[in-house]
Design a protein around this motif. Structure first.
Motif, PDB file in Angstrom:
ATOM      1  N   ILE A  64       0.838  -1.207   0.000  1.00  0.00           N
ATOM      2  CA  ILE A  64       0.000   0.000   0.000  1.00  0.00           C
ATOM      3  C   ILE A  64       0.871   1.255   0.000  1.00  0.00           C
ATOM      4  N   ALA A  65       1.916   1.250   0.842  1.00  0.00           N
ATOM      5  CA  ALA A  65       2.838   2.396   0.886  1.00  0.00           C
ATOM      6  C   ALA A  65       3.549   2.568  -0.449  1.00  0.00           C
ATOM      7  N   ALA A  66       3.914   1.462  -1.091  1.00  0.00           N
ATOM      8  CA  ALA A  66       4.585   1.530  -2.392  1.00  0.00           C
ATOM      9  C   ALA A  66       3.662   2.115  -3.454  1.00  0.00           C
ATOM     10  N   ALA A  67       2.408   1.676  -3.451  1.00  0.00           N
ATOM     11  CA  ALA A  67       1.441   2.176  -4.431  1.00  0.00           C
ATOM     12  C   ALA A  67       1.174   3.668  -4.241  1.00  0.00           C
ATOM     13  N   LYS A  68       1.131   4.114  -2.984  1.00  0.00           N
ATOM     14  CA  LYS A  68       0.903   5.537  -2.717  1.00  0.00           C
ATOM     15  C   LYS A  68       2.141   6.381  -3.008  1.00  0.00           C
ATOM     16  N   GLY A  69       3.315   5.848  -2.673  1.00  0.00           N
ATOM     17  CA  GLY A  69       4.535   6.628  -2.799  1.00  0.00           C
ATOM     18  C   GLY A  69       5.049   6.752  -4.220  1.00  0.00           C
ATOM     19  N   LYS A  70       5.049   5.652  -4.970  1.00  0.00           N
ATOM     20  CA  LYS A  70       5.607   5.653  -6.329  1.00  0.00           C
ATOM     21  C   LYS A  70       4.570   5.404  -7.411  1.00  0.00           C
ATOM     22  N   GLY A  71       3.493   4.764  -7.004  1.00  0.00           N
ATOM     23  CA  GLY A  71       2.612   4.171  -7.995  1.00  0.00           C
ATOM     24  C   GLY A  71       3.053   2.731  -8.176  1.00  0.00           C
ATOM     25  N   LEU A  72       2.106   1.823  -8.261  1.00  0.00           N
ATOM     26  CA  LEU A  72       2.439   0.404  -8.262  1.00  0.00           C
ATOM     27  C   LEU A  72       3.310   0.019  -9.452  1.00  0.00           C
ATOM     28  N   GLY A  73       3.017   0.611 -10.623  1.00  0.00           N
ATOM     29  CA  GLY A  73       3.792   0.284 -11.819  1.00  0.00           C
ATOM     30  C   GLY A  73       5.243   0.689 -11.696  1.00  0.00           C
ATOM     31  N   LYS A  74       5.498   1.917 -11.230  1.00  0.00           N
ATOM     32  CA  LYS A  74       6.878   2.398 -11.088  1.00  0.00           C
ATOM     33  C   LYS A  74       7.612   1.626  -9.995  1.00  0.00           C
ATOM     34  N   PHE A  75       6.883   1.286  -8.926  1.00  0.00           N
ATOM     35  CA  PHE A  75       7.499   0.513  -7.846  1.00  0.00           C
ATOM     36  C   PHE A  75       7.972  -0.844  -8.354  1.00  0.00           C
ATOM     37  N   LEU A  76       7.107  -1.536  -9.097  1.00  0.00           N
ATOM     38  CA  LEU A  76       7.478  -2.849  -9.633  1.00  0.00           C
ATOM     39  C   LEU A  76       8.617  -2.737 -10.634  1.00  0.00           C
ATOM     40  N   LYS A  77       8.607  -1.675 -11.446  1.00  0.00           N
ATOM     41  CA  LYS A  77       9.688  -1.475 -12.409  1.00  0.00           C
ATOM     42  C   LYS A  77      11.026  -1.277 -11.703  1.00  0.00           C
ATOM     43  N   ASP A  78      11.028  -0.445 -10.638  1.00  0.00           N
ATOM     44  CA  ASP A  78      12.267  -0.189  -9.903  1.00  0.00           C
ATOM     45  C   ASP A  78      12.780  -1.444  -9.197  1.00  0.00           C
ATOM     46  N   GLU A  79      11.845  -2.255  -8.692  1.00  0.00           N
ATOM     47  CA  GLU A  79      12.247  -3.455  -7.962  1.00  0.00           C
ATOM     48  C   GLU A  79      12.674  -4.585  -8.890  1.00  0.00           C
ATOM     49  N   LEU A  80      11.944  -4.749  -9.994  1.00  0.00           N
ATOM     50  CA  LEU A  80      12.204  -5.883 -10.881  1.00  0.00           C
ATOM     51  C   LEU A  80      13.251  -5.568 -11.950  1.00  0.00           C
ATOM     52  N   LEU A  81      13.357  -4.284 -12.324  1.00  0.00           N
ATOM     53  CA  LEU A  81      14.274  -3.888 -13.392  1.00  0.00           C
ATOM     54  C   LEU A  81      15.202  -2.784 -12.911  1.00  0.00           C
ATOM     55  N   PRO A  82      16.074  -3.071 -11.955  1.00  0.00           N
ATOM     56  CA  PRO A  82      16.979  -2.037 -11.456  1.00  0.00           C
ATOM     57  C   PRO A  82      17.895  -1.518 -12.562  1.00  0.00           C
ATOM     58  N   SER A  83      18.170  -0.236 -12.524  1.00  0.00           N
ATOM     59  CA  SER A  83      18.984   0.379 -13.566  1.00  0.00           C
ATOM     60  C   SER A  83      20.445  -0.068 -13.447  1.00  0.00           C
ATOM     61  N   GLY A  84      21.133  -0.017 -14.592  1.00  0.00           N
ATOM     62  CA  GLY A  84      22.547  -0.359 -14.603  1.00  0.00           C
ATOM     63  C   GLY A  84      22.844  -1.831 -14.744  1.00  0.00           C
ATOM     64  N   VAL A  85      21.824  -2.655 -14.922  1.00  0.00           N
ATOM     65  CA  VAL A  85      22.014  -4.101 -15.060  1.00  0.00           C
ATOM     66  C   VAL A  85      21.944  -4.468 -16.543  1.00  0.00           C
ATOM     67  N   PRO A  86      22.892  -5.229 -17.079  1.00  0.00           N
ATOM     68  CA  PRO A  86      22.826  -5.661 -18.489  1.00  0.00           C
ATOM     69  C   PRO A  86      21.526  -6.414 -18.762  1.00  0.00           C
ATOM     70  N   TRP A  87      20.912  -6.142 -19.902  1.00  0.00           N
ATOM     71  CA  TRP A  87      19.572  -6.670 -20.135  1.00  0.00           C
ATOM     72  C   TRP A  87      19.467  -8.195 -20.096  1.00  0.00           C
ATOM     73  N   PRO A  88      20.497  -8.980 -20.530  1.00  0.00           N
ATOM     74  CA  PRO A  88      20.323 -10.441 -20.421  1.00  0.00           C
ATOM     75  C   PRO A  88      20.157 -10.928 -18.973  1.00  0.00           C
ATOM     76  N   ILE A  89      20.706 -10.155 -18.033  1.00  0.00           N
ATOM     77  CA  ILE A  89      20.606 -10.558 -16.623  1.00  0.00           C
ATOM     78  C   ILE A  89      19.162 -10.476 -16.136  1.00  0.00           C
ATOM     79  N   TYR A  90      18.356  -9.608 -16.783  1.00  0.00           N
ATOM     80  CA  TYR A  90      16.956  -9.470 -16.359  1.00  0.00           C
ATOM     81  C   TYR A  90      16.182 -10.780 -16.481  1.00  0.00           C
TER      82      TYR A  90
END
Length: 267
Positions: A145-171
């Motif tokens: 709930i805090a994540a959805a209010k603070g970032k929006g659920l979509g952006k929260f999931l993107k930040d958690e699942l697709l952290p920046s700086g990681v080579p795409w095959p690692i995803y």
């Protein structure tokens, strides 16, 4: 058959049967076969909840501007959770809204854990996985709930699942691992930590006192009396340690809940 710390110990005909985890799943004793069936652990939970609500209700109704010893002790406990757990982790501005929740978690888990060493109850209300799991689900519901209010659920999931700086095959490997961590591993680890600690502590206490009865009463060889004295002292020490563990596990659970909720905010 005797009961020690909620665990059944069989000492028939001079034999000693070691207690097992299965004995923390007692059979239903009231309203069998209905959705309202109650076993011993559930009854202990109901009693502990009623006592906790009664004590806090009476304390609140008799609260004075200049607190007495009892009111002062209750207020100190609440302030300890507020200042040393919630505000320490979240800060006062953000943490203020979570003080009631974290305080409820801490006090409920503490009282439920203490039931394991209270005569007449003799089993922790957290000694089955249901209650720790319910507490963990509550904490992670607030996390999402805090994540959805603070970032929006979509952006929260993107930040958690697709952290920046990681080579795409690692995803390909990272995304399912991160999703599993968010949805299952974190709440499961929070649940198991509390559940396993309470079960292991009670089994140790049960073993000590069961061995005491066996060596002092049931064993045919009186040379074992000295061992009975040792296991009795060990059981007493383990009982005191269980009281300490009850407080520590409540503190850890409340602290980790506050940490997880705080992790869901943008910064």
């Amino acid at each position: 058959m005797i009961g020690v710390s909620g665990v059944g110990i069989s000492l028939a005909a001079g034999s000693f049967q070691v207690p097992s985890v299965d004995e923390f799943m007692p059979p239903e004793i009231l309203f069998q076969g209905t959705p309202f069936a109650l076993n011993r652990i559930i009854i202990v939970r109901l009693i502990a909840t009623a006592v906790l609500l009664l004590v806090l209700g009476i304390t609140a109704s008799r609260a004075k501007l200049i607190p007495g010893r009892w009111q002062g002790a209750v207020e100190w406990l609440i302030e300890f959770v507020r200042d040393n757990i919630v505000y320490q982790i979240m800060g006062e501005l953000r943490g203020r809204q979570y003080v009631p929740m974290i305080t409820t978690l801490f006090m409920t888990i503490f009282v439920f854990n203490l039931c394991g060493i209270i005569p007449g109850l003799n089993i922790a209300a957290t000694a089955s996985i249901t209650m720790p799991l319910l507490f963990a689900i509550w904490a992670f519901a607030q996390y999402w709930i805090a994540a959805a209010k603070g970032k929006g659920l979509g952006k929260f999931l993107k930040d958690e699942l697709l952290p920046s700086g990681v080579p795409w095959p690692i995803y390909i490997i990272l995304v399912p691992m991160q999703l599993l961590d968010l949805v299952l591993i974190r709440p499961f680890s929070l649940t198991i930590r509390l559940f396993a600690n309470m079960i292991s502590g009670h089994i140790l206490v049960a073993l000590c006192f069961a061995a005491t009865q066996f060596f002092l009463i049931d064993a045919a060889n009186k040379a074992f009396i000295g061992l009975g004295a040792v296991t009795f002292v060990g059981g007493f020490i383990m009982t005191l340690f269980e009281a300490f563990v009850a407080a520590i596990q409540a503190f850890i659970f409340a602290t980790l809940s506050a940490v997880y909720i705080n992790m869901s905010y943008p910064e």
